[in-house]
Design an enzyme around this catalytic site. Sequence first.
Site, PDB file in Angstrom:
ATOM      1  N   LYS A 295      31.469   6.409  32.942  1.00 48.26           N
ATOM      2  CA  LYS A 295      31.189   4.637  33.414  1.00 48.26           C
ATOM      3  C   LYS A 295      32.340   4.844  33.423  1.00 48.26           C
ATOM      4  O   LYS A 295      32.087   3.925  35.708  1.00 48.26           O
ATOM      5  CB  LYS A 295      30.606   4.310  31.781  1.00 48.26           C
ATOM      6  CG  LYS A 295      29.388   4.716  30.892  1.00 48.26           C
ATOM      7  CD  LYS A 295      29.004   3.968  30.734  1.00 48.26           C
ATOM      8  CE  LYS A 295      30.627   3.812  29.315  1.00 48.26           C
ATOM      9  NZ  LYS A 295      30.521   5.125  28.286  1.00 48.26           N
TER      10      LYS A 295
ATOM     11  N   ARG B  30      25.675  -2.587  24.846  1.00 50.15           N
ATOM     12  CA  ARG B  30      25.496  -1.991  24.298  1.00 50.15           C
ATOM     13  C   ARG B  30      24.631  -1.796  22.571  1.00 50.15           C
ATOM     14  O   ARG B  30      24.367  -1.188  21.829  1.00 50.15           O
ATOM     15  CB  ARG B  30      27.069  -1.796  23.135  1.00 50.15           C
ATOM     16  CG  ARG B  30      27.848  -0.581  23.565  1.00 50.15           C
ATOM     17  CD  ARG B  30      29.315  -0.727  23.376  1.00 50.15           C
ATOM     18  NE  ARG B  30      30.092   1.031  23.238  1.00 50.15           N
ATOM     19  CZ  ARG B  30      30.792   0.714  23.810  1.00 50.15           C
ATOM     20  NH1 ARG B  30      30.659  -0.135  25.173  1.00 50.15           N
ATOM     21  NH2 ARG B  30      31.707   1.890  24.083  1.00 50.15           N
TER      22      ARG B  30
ATOM     23  N   ARG C 108      41.020  12.567  28.139  1.00 48.55           N
ATOM     24  CA  ARG C 108      41.452  11.636  28.837  1.00 48.55           C
ATOM     25  C   ARG C 108      42.758  11.070  28.351  1.00 48.55           C
ATOM     26  O   ARG C 108      43.391  10.978  27.653  1.00 48.55           O
ATOM     27  CB  ARG C 108      40.450  10.632  28.493  1.00 48.55           C
ATOM     28  CG  ARG C 108      40.543   9.501  28.762  1.00 48.55           C
ATOM     29  CD  ARG C 108      39.601   8.188  29.063  1.00 48.55           C
ATOM     30  NE  ARG C 108      38.831   7.734  27.332  1.00 48.55           N
ATOM     31  CZ  ARG C 108      37.413   7.514  27.497  1.00 48.55           C
ATOM     32  NH1 ARG C 108      36.642   7.257  28.144  1.00 48.55           N
ATOM     33  NH2 ARG C 108      37.342   6.665  26.193  1.00 48.55           N
TER      34      ARG C 108
ATOM     35  N   ARG D  24      44.124   6.717  24.509  1.00 49.15           N
ATOM     36  CA  ARG D  24      43.519   5.792  23.709  1.00 49.15           C
ATOM     37  C   ARG D  24      43.674   5.775  22.230  1.00 49.15           C
ATOM     38  O   ARG D  24      43.675   7.309  22.285  1.00 49.15           O
ATOM     39  CB  ARG D  24      42.454   5.084  24.156  1.00 49.15           C
ATOM     40  CG  ARG D  24      42.491   4.458  24.790  1.00 49.15           C
ATOM     41  CD  ARG D  24      41.289   4.440  25.445  1.00 49.15           C
ATOM     42  NE  ARG D  24      39.659   4.206  24.334  1.00 49.15           N
ATOM     43  CZ  ARG D  24      38.445   4.003  24.831  1.00 49.15           C
ATOM     44  NH1 ARG D  24      38.431   3.904  26.207  1.00 49.15           N
ATOM     45  NH2 ARG D  24      37.571   3.943  23.964  1.00 49.15           N
TER      46      ARG D  24
ATOM     47  N   ARG E 292      31.866   7.002  17.684  1.00 46.94           N
ATOM     48  CA  ARG E 292      31.017   6.202  18.606  1.00 46.94           C
ATOM     49  C   ARG E 292      29.813   6.862  18.971  1.00 46.94           C
ATOM     50  O   ARG E 292      28.939   5.476  20.207  1.00 46.94           O
ATOM     51  CB  ARG E 292      32.230   5.856  19.735  1.00 46.94           C
ATOM     52  CG  ARG E 292      33.692   5.443  19.353  1.00 46.94           C
ATOM     53  CD  ARG E 292      34.306   5.668  19.831  1.00 46.94           C
ATOM     54  NE  ARG E 292      34.980   5.830  21.716  1.00 46.94           N
ATOM     55  CZ  ARG E 292      35.370   6.781  22.061  1.00 46.94           C
ATOM     56  NH1 ARG E 292      36.804   6.718  21.698  1.00 46.94           N
ATOM     57  NH2 ARG E 292      35.578   6.400  23.055  1.00 46.94           N
TER      58      ARG E 292
HETATM   59  P1  ADP Z   1      34.256   4.551  25.549  1.00 43.12           P
HETATM   60  O1  ADP Z   1      33.196   4.189  27.014  1.00 43.12           O
HETATM   61  O2  ADP Z   1      35.067   5.326  25.743  1.00 43.12           O
HETATM   62  O3  ADP Z   1      32.732   4.234  24.642  1.00 43.12           O
HETATM   63  P2  ADP Z   1      34.953   2.015  25.676  1.00 43.12           P
HETATM   64  O4  ADP Z   1      36.068   1.549  25.900  1.00 43.12           O
HETATM   65  O5  ADP Z   1      33.018   1.652  26.446  1.00 43.12           O
HETATM   66  O6  ADP Z   1      35.010   3.062  25.415  1.00 43.12           O
HETATM   67  O7  ADP Z   1      34.378   1.338  24.510  1.00 43.12           O
HETATM   68  C1  ADP Z   1      35.885   1.237  23.390  1.00 43.12           C
HETATM   69  C2  ADP Z   1      35.656   0.562  22.063  1.00 43.12           C
HETATM   70  O8  ADP Z   1      35.715  -1.418  21.824  1.00 43.12           O
HETATM   71  C3  ADP Z   1      34.132   0.887  21.174  1.00 43.12           C
HETATM   72  O9  ADP Z   1      34.166   1.501  20.439  1.00 43.12           O
HETATM   73  C4  ADP Z   1      33.858  -0.601  21.011  1.00 43.12           C
HETATM   74  O10 ADP Z   1      34.726  -0.712  18.701  1.00 43.12           O
HETATM   75  C5  ADP Z   1      34.157  -1.695  21.592  1.00 43.12           C
HETATM   76  N1  ADP Z   1      33.302  -2.026  22.271  1.00 43.12           N
HETATM   77  C6  ADP Z   1      33.839  -2.409  23.546  1.00 43.12           C
HETATM   78  N2  ADP Z   1      32.592  -2.188  24.543  1.00 43.12           N
HETATM   79  C7  ADP Z   1      31.662  -3.100  23.320  1.00 43.12           C
HETATM   80  C8  ADP Z   1      30.627  -3.805  23.026  1.00 43.12           C
HETATM   81  N3  ADP Z   1      29.887  -3.878  24.970  1.00 43.12           N
HETATM   82  N4  ADP Z   1      29.609  -4.068  21.986  1.00 43.12           N
HETATM   83  C9  ADP Z   1      30.317  -3.973  21.108  1.00 43.12           C
HETATM   84  N5  ADP Z   1      31.645  -3.016  20.326  1.00 43.12           N
HETATM   85  C10 ADP Z   1      32.042  -2.581  22.041  1.00 43.12           C
HETATM   86  P1  ADP Z   2      33.668   6.902  29.660  1.00 36.99           P
HETATM   87  O1  ADP Z   2      34.008   5.228  30.018  1.00 36.99           O
HETATM   88  O2  ADP Z   2      31.829   6.804  29.984  1.00 36.99           O
HETATM   89  O3  ADP Z   2      34.161   6.621  28.107  1.00 36.99           O
HETATM   90  P2  ADP Z   2      35.195   8.275  31.747  1.00 36.99           P
HETATM   91  O4  ADP Z   2      35.022   7.505  32.512  1.00 36.99           O
HETATM   92  O5  ADP Z   2      36.733   7.408  30.994  1.00 36.99           O
HETATM   93  O6  ADP Z   2      33.882   7.913  30.552  1.00 36.99           O
HETATM   94  O7  ADP Z   2      35.424  10.178  31.622  1.00 36.99           O
HETATM   95  C1  ADP Z   2      35.979  10.541  30.425  1.00 36.99           C
HETATM   96  C2  ADP Z   2      36.851  11.250  30.472  1.00 36.99           C
HETATM   97  O8  ADP Z   2      36.121  12.395  30.906  1.00 36.99           O
HETATM   98  C3  ADP Z   2      38.678  10.793  31.403  1.00 36.99           C
HETATM   99  O9  ADP Z   2      39.598  11.834  31.645  1.00 36.99           O
HETATM  100  C4  ADP Z   2      37.031  11.043  33.295  1.00 36.99           C
HETATM  101  O10 ADP Z   2      38.804  11.971  33.689  1.00 36.99           O
HETATM  102  C5  ADP Z   2      36.850  12.644  33.066  1.00 36.99           C
HETATM  103  N1  ADP Z   2      35.420  12.503  33.285  1.00 36.99           N
HETATM  104  C6  ADP Z   2      34.216  11.721  34.008  1.00 36.99           C
HETATM  105  N2  ADP Z   2      33.928  11.802  34.709  1.00 36.99           N
HETATM  106  C7  ADP Z   2      33.878  13.466  34.574  1.00 36.99           C
HETATM  107  C8  ADP Z   2      33.244  14.776  35.142  1.00 36.99           C
HETATM  108  N3  ADP Z   2      31.499  14.829  35.543  1.00 36.99           N
HETATM  109  N4  ADP Z   2      33.524  15.188  35.403  1.00 36.99           N
HETATM  110  C9  ADP Z   2      34.501  16.089  33.681  1.00 36.99           C
HETATM  111  N5  ADP Z   2      35.139  15.242  33.499  1.00 36.99           N
HETATM  112  C10 ADP Z   2      34.949  13.849  33.679  1.00 36.99           C
END
Ligand code: ADP
Ligand code: ADP
Length: 215
Positions: A13, A88, A127, A161, A172
């Site tokens: 994302k 979410r 990541r 992170r 998660r």
């Molecule tokens: P990822 O896409 O890797 O799951 P995010 O950066 O979106 O991680 O979120 C990291 C953490 O922040 C989540 O595990 C949660 O604890 C919190 N968080 C982020 N967005 C939300 C949301 N919309 N509602 C509740 N918690 C959230």
């Molecule tokens: P999200 O925001 O959904 O948690 P990220 O965009 O941060 O996910 O992606 C998680 C990790 O995977 C990052 O290190 C990113 O560079 C890698 N990544 C994202 N999309 C792809 C893909 N299509 N193939 C391989 N690695 C990817």
Amino acid sequence: MNIILLGPPGAGKGTQAQRLVERHGMRQLSTGDMLRAAVKAETPVGLQAKAVMERGELVSDDIVSALIDAELAALDPAIGVIFDGYPRTAPQARSLDELLASHGRALDLVIELEVNEDALVERITGRFTCAGCGKGYHDTFERPAVDGVCDKCGSTEFKRRPDDNEETVRTRMVEYRAKTAPILPIYEARAIVRRVDGMADIDAVTAALERLIAG
Ligand code: ADP
Ligand code: ADP
Ligand code: ZN
């Protein structure tokens, strides 16, 4: 255009949102990024959210919806938004409807990045992001062109992170399955859900998103 990118942690994302921002001048609204900024600044929200995020659980709906409200209030309605990591939960989806209406916006698309869960732990544990500009990278899948130097801003500092470890990722994923995936039917009923193969390589995913946005 206002778009929700939906998918489990590591689906891509943030990576795709950053690209759409660069290509279309859209705004990425990532509640994860906002919460991490609040934790770093030790604001009241940050102090409340820190431990929850470290466990990989969800922060309260009211907190994240208030963050989104404040961002939308400050943004020209002509600028399209990509919601990354919000909503979410079902209550967040309801809040988003209200917030969009009150800020003169409509939801155009909900794009689900479909991924194989087995791939997510490797994506998450590899990541890292640039400490200067926030650009996302991966140890294997998206390395900087020159090792240790950000492609975008030239910074040589990167960060990882604290919640990007295998144990937290499992929590998660459970949260995603239990609380986030069930909101899809709300949008399916409005016929605005589209699906993209999130297992394709990063450029191919971007191309698929571009096609959807072009309509
Ligand atoms: P990822 O896409 O890797 O799951 P995010 O950066 O979106 O991680 O979120 C990291 C953490 O922040 C989540 O595990 C949660 O604890 C919190 N968080 C982020 N967005 C939300 C949301 N919309 N509602 C509740 N918690 C959230
Ligand atoms: P999200 O925001 O959904 O948690 P990220 O965009 O941060 O996910 O992606 C998680 C990790 O995977 C990052 O290190 C990113 O560079 C890698 N990544 C994202 N999309 C792809 C893909 N299509 N193939 C391989 N690695 C990817
Ligand atoms: Zn950078």
